[in-house]
Scaffold this active site. Sequence first.
Site, PDB file in Angstrom:
ATOM      1  N   TYR A  94     -12.484  26.485 -52.654  1.00  0.00           N
ATOM      2  CA  TYR A  94     -12.778  25.242 -51.604  1.00  0.00           C
ATOM      3  C   TYR A  94     -13.083  23.985 -52.494  1.00  0.00           C
ATOM      4  O   TYR A  94     -12.110  22.895 -52.045  1.00  0.00           O
ATOM      5  CB  TYR A  94     -14.122  25.562 -51.002  1.00  0.00           C
ATOM      6  N   HIS A 135     -26.412  27.118 -45.329  1.00  0.00           N
ATOM      7  CA  HIS A 135     -26.741  26.732 -46.942  1.00  0.00           C
ATOM      8  C   HIS A 135     -28.097  27.001 -47.048  1.00  0.00           C
ATOM      9  O   HIS A 135     -28.987  27.458 -46.327  1.00  0.00           O
ATOM     10  CB  HIS A 135     -26.289  25.307 -47.286  1.00  0.00           C
TER      11      HIS A 135
END
Length: 318
Positions: free
Chosen positions: A140, A183
């Site tokens: 990513y 997250h």
Amino acid sequence: LMGFWQDKKVVVTGGAGFLGRSVVSLLQKRGCRKIFIPRSKEYDLRKSGAIKKMLRAMGPDIIIHLAAVVGGIGANKANPGKFFYDNLIMGVELMEQARQFGVKKMITVGTICAYPKFTKVPFMEKDLWEGYPEETNAPYGLAKKMLLVQSQAYRKQYGFNSIYLLPVNLYGPGDNFSSNSSHVIPALIKKCFDAQLSGDKRIVVWGTGRSTREFLYVDDAARGIVLASEKYNKSEPVNIGAGFEISIEDLVRKIVQLIGFNGQVVWDRTKPDGQPRRCLDTKRARMEFGFKAKIGLEAGLKKTIQWYKRQKNLRNLL
């Protein structure tokens, strides 16, 4: 610079997302009347045909590229190929078509995951190429980092005005609280409330708690992006951060205390910590376009927790 946005047509990819909503609302406050948010159902930005169709339909002067396929450590480990391909192809095609279409400025929002695993703290923009990123999210991070290379190459060859920003971990109201892709901050808030609801006396947290992170409140990040859009026109990447670090252990302690969870915190040390330390040097953003974070961690966490409680109707819990 209130007048800056008045007559501009602006496309915000990912404008319906967590950061996007905050950016769009700030643009509106600053006088922008023509904001277009391409939705993936209508425009699959991984396809150049869809991008061309969007540019023809919307005719933007400015593109703020926030769309990304993202997730925490678990999601990154499960989908490295998808995270690499989707993020790379979307950004590369968008910039290429924007250049051909004569878009006047493109703001690409990269990621802190682009930094090498063992970057000297605080991370300075010049350290971006000093090593390989942390393995769990390298695909990513590297996909997003290629957009910096493209941005600089396009300015050099075509005079295309493209800038590249590196925001640190974001949090705030409207964040993603889903248990498999969130997250750390939303994940912890959800864990504490779930435990209280089910009467659990403990929560389990990944890793050792020793790694550090820096967190930026979403409205601060939006302000940084909008300021850069208005004032910054150079090749060099710019960190957007709060300029402090906190260990995950201290973060957990803070969240547990703000929520009033009295149970035990158990560390699952079989799970990865991710990057050992994360903290940005934020001087360039201050010098180049006067950005400095305003909302402290405690205040930001309180707002986020209040928002979550309202969403879940958990008022009676506390």
